[in-house]
Design a protein around this motif. Structure first.
Motif, mmCIF file in Angstrom:
data_model
loop_
_atom_site.group_PDB
_atom_site.id
_atom_site.type_symbol
_atom_site.label_atom_id
_atom_site.label_comp_id
_atom_site.label_asym_id
_atom_site.label_seq_id
_atom_site.Cartn_x
_atom_site.Cartn_y
_atom_site.Cartn_z
ATOM 1 N N GLU A 82 0.826 -1.202 0.000
ATOM 2 C CA GLU A 82 0.000 0.000 0.000
ATOM 3 C C GLU A 82 0.864 1.258 0.000
ATOM 4 O OE1 GLU A 82 -3.883 -1.774 2.428
ATOM 5 O OE2 GLU A 82 -2.257 -0.759 3.507
ATOM 6 N N SER A 83 1.968 1.228 0.757
ATOM 7 C CA SER A 83 2.866 2.382 0.796
ATOM 8 C C SER A 83 3.460 2.665 -0.573
ATOM 9 C CB SER A 83 3.989 2.134 1.806
ATOM 10 O OG SER A 83 3.503 2.071 3.127
ATOM 11 N N VAL A 84 3.895 1.616 -1.265
ATOM 12 C CA VAL A 84 4.473 1.773 -2.599
ATOM 13 C C VAL A 84 3.435 2.319 -3.568
ATOM 14 C CG1 VAL A 84 5.394 0.515 -4.588
ATOM 15 C CG2 VAL A 84 6.252 0.018 -2.292
ATOM 16 N N ALA A 85 2.240 1.722 -3.567
ATOM 17 C CA ALA A 85 1.202 2.154 -4.498
ATOM 18 C C ALA A 85 0.800 3.604 -4.250
ATOM 19 C CB ALA A 85 -0.016 1.235 -4.370
ATOM 20 N N THR A 86 0.668 3.977 -2.986
ATOM 21 C CA THR A 86 0.280 5.344 -2.660
ATOM 22 C C THR A 86 1.363 6.338 -3.067
ATOM 23 O OG1 THR A 86 -1.066 4.582 -0.803
ATOM 24 C CG2 THR A 86 -0.405 6.897 -0.794
ATOM 25 N N HIS A 87 2.620 6.005 -2.823
ATOM 26 C CA HIS A 87 3.719 6.904 -3.186
ATOM 27 C C HIS A 87 3.748 7.118 -4.699
ATOM 28 C CE1 HIS A 87 7.592 8.896 -2.580
ATOM 29 N NE2 HIS A 87 7.999 8.277 -3.670
ATOM 30 N N ILE A 88 3.594 6.044 -5.460
ATOM 31 C CA ILE A 88 3.604 6.162 -6.919
ATOM 32 C C ILE A 88 2.423 7.000 -7.399
ATOM 33 C CG2 ILE A 88 3.332 4.865 -9.071
ATOM 34 C CD1 ILE A 88 4.963 2.627 -7.763
ATOM 35 N N ALA A 89 1.264 6.770 -6.794
ATOM 36 C CA ALA A 89 0.083 7.543 -7.188
ATOM 37 C C ALA A 89 0.262 9.027 -6.887
ATOM 38 C CB ALA A 89 -1.148 7.002 -6.471
ATOM 39 N N ARG A 90 0.919 9.343 -5.780
ATOM 40 C CA ARG A 90 1.149 10.743 -5.417
ATOM 41 C C ARG A 90 2.127 11.410 -6.364
ATOM 42 N NH1 ARG A 90 3.406 10.922 0.373
ATOM 43 N NH2 ARG A 90 3.245 13.172 0.060
ATOM 44 N N ALA A 91 3.163 10.682 -6.766
ATOM 45 C CA ALA A 91 4.228 11.280 -7.567
ATOM 46 C C ALA A 91 3.896 11.318 -9.051
ATOM 47 C CB ALA A 91 5.533 10.511 -7.338
ATOM 48 N N GLY A 92 3.344 10.236 -9.591
ATOM 49 C CA GLY A 92 3.156 10.134 -11.024
ATOM 50 C C GLY A 92 4.470 9.774 -11.721
ATOM 51 N N TRP A 93 4.443 9.797 -13.038
ATOM 52 C CA TRP A 93 5.612 9.385 -13.828
ATOM 53 C C TRP A 93 5.982 10.454 -14.852
ATOM 54 C CZ3 TRP A 93 8.074 4.664 -13.021
ATOM 55 C CH2 TRP A 93 7.370 3.728 -12.243
ATOM 56 N N ARG A 94 7.263 10.543 -15.150
ATOM 57 C CA ARG A 94 7.760 11.327 -16.287
ATOM 58 C C ARG A 94 8.747 10.427 -17.020
ATOM 59 N NH1 ARG A 94 9.893 16.774 -14.629
ATOM 60 N NH2 ARG A 94 7.726 17.416 -14.940
ATOM 61 N N THR A 95 8.310 9.888 -18.144
ATOM 62 C CA THR A 95 9.097 8.849 -18.803
ATOM 63 C C THR A 95 9.547 9.223 -20.210
ATOM 64 O OG1 THR A 95 7.070 7.788 -19.592
ATOM 65 C CG2 THR A 95 7.939 7.059 -17.476
ATOM 66 N N GLY A 96 9.304 10.455 -20.627
ATOM 67 C CA GLY A 96 9.712 10.870 -21.956
ATOM 68 C C GLY A 96 11.217 11.061 -22.054
ATOM 69 N N PRO A 97 11.735 11.353 -23.244
ATOM 70 C CA PRO A 97 13.184 11.556 -23.413
ATOM 71 C C PRO A 97 13.670 12.779 -22.650
ATOM 72 C CG PRO A 97 11.987 12.231 -25.389
ATOM 73 C CD PRO A 97 10.986 11.546 -24.503
ATOM 74 N N LYS A 98 14.964 12.783 -22.359
ATOM 75 C CA LYS A 98 15.561 13.904 -21.629
ATOM 76 C C LYS A 98 16.905 14.245 -22.251
ATOM 77 C CE LYS A 98 16.885 15.512 -16.995
ATOM 78 N NZ LYS A 98 15.966 16.676 -17.041
ATOM 79 N N THR A 99 17.235 15.521 -22.290
ATOM 80 C CA THR A 99 18.521 15.981 -22.798
ATOM 81 C C THR A 99 19.502 16.147 -21.652
ATOM 82 O OG1 THR A 99 17.492 17.138 -24.660
ATOM 83 C CG2 THR A 99 19.720 17.814 -24.039
ATOM 84 N N LEU A 100 20.641 15.469 -21.761
ATOM 85 C CA LEU A 100 21.726 15.599 -20.789
ATOM 86 C C LEU A 100 22.870 16.386 -21.418
ATOM 87 C CD1 LEU A 100 21.826 11.945 -19.390
ATOM 88 C CD2 LEU A 100 20.414 13.869 -18.633
#
Length: 296
Positions: A82-100
């Motif tokens: 439950e802790s893992v699922a809740t943390h992920i739901a709170r944060a969301g995802w950013r999975t697109g490309p990134k420039t380094l």
């Protein structure tokens, strides 16, 4: 939201069958790839000793102000899933490309950009953990098993696997990528950081460095608030989100040996980016969630 939590909970229950093995390897894997989690269950006894030794130093400046679980009328303690699922739901995802980008210290030391693929390729028995959402869920579950209370970490943005804690601390928008912990001492020396020995002098914007039992740098972040209520840190939590937390919340993973550094340089804590050194990196994740804006 409840459906999402149930789905993620079921996923983590399946993954948890290998949690014990993964937890033992977690410290070795993330220590190897630089600047991430270096502690597991095996260091908890050493961490407890460190916390007891340093407790008096923190008592006046690091009073815990988070709500506690248990007791009459309080919420039930969440399960690890439950802790893992809740943390992920709170944060969301950013999975697109990134420039380094490549960066350079004031003394001319070049810091090449490091992608998550490069940093995790040689992780013992663990490269796959960083190549999918399911793998990161497993890593996050292992963090809970190691003693991290995710409800005490406040996500400041989405989960982004393209940079680690040191990349966040020392480069704007994490554009250094997975910056190695071995480079941090060089950055501190080259860019005029001085160690703050008096905890009462710590101020927002100062850099926080965590060291493990062997003296290696295991984690870093930035002081967000330093008052009589406590010292709070903004830091990238491994492959996950930038979070705000009380300074001792991640001691089970990173150790309780914490140092503070200040610099008066015009660029502050950030390394200088080098022009025309851009590298675009991609992460092999599932399609974006419906609530994730296109292109992110």
């Amino acid at each position: 939201m409840l459906d999402l939590i149930r789905v993620l909970g079921e996923l983590t229950r399946v993954i948890a069958e290998n949690a014990t093995r993964a937890t033992r390897a977690l410290g070795q894997e993330l220590g190897h790839i630089g600047g991430s989690i270096t502690g597991t269950r095996n260091i908890l006894v050493e961490t407890d000793i460190d916390i007891a030794r340093q407790g008096q130093q923190w008592d006046d400046r690091a009073k815990h102000v988070h709500p506690t679980h248990g007791g009459s009328g309080s919420a039930a303690v969440p399960t690890p899933d439950e802790s893992v699922a809740t943390h992920i739901a709170r944060a969301g995802w950013r999975t697109g490309p990134k420039t380094l980008r490549m960066h350079v210290t004031d003394a001319g030391t070049e810091i090449p950009p490091t992608t998550w693929q490069q940093s995790t390729a040689a992780a013992p028995d663990g490269p796959h953990l960083y190549a999918s959402r399911a793998g990161l869920v497993e890593v996050l579950r292992n963090c809970v098993d190691a003693g991290v209370e995710l409800d005490r970490l406040d996500p400041l943005g989405p989960i982004d696997p393209h940079f680690n804690c040191h990349g966040y601390t020392f480069s704007s928008s994490g554009e250094a990528g997975w910056l190695s912990g071995r480079s941090v001492d060089r950055i501190l020396a080259d860019n005029g950081f001085r160690r703050i020995s008096d905890v009462s002098a710590v101020a927002p914007g100062d850099v926080v460095v965590y060291r493990n039992a062997a003296g290696g740098i295991s984690h870093s972040g930035v002081v967000a608030d330093a008052t009589s209520d406590g010292i709070y840190v903004d830091a990238k939590f491994s492959s996950f989100a930038v979070t705000r937390h009380e300074i001792r919340e991640l001691a089970p993973l990173y150790g309780a040996d914490v140092e503070f550094y200040h610099t008066d340089r015009p660029g502050g804590r950030f390394l200088e980016p080098v022009e025309h050194t851009e590298v675009e990196t991609h992460w092999p994740a599932a399609p974006p969630e419906q609530n994730e804006p296109p292109g992110r």
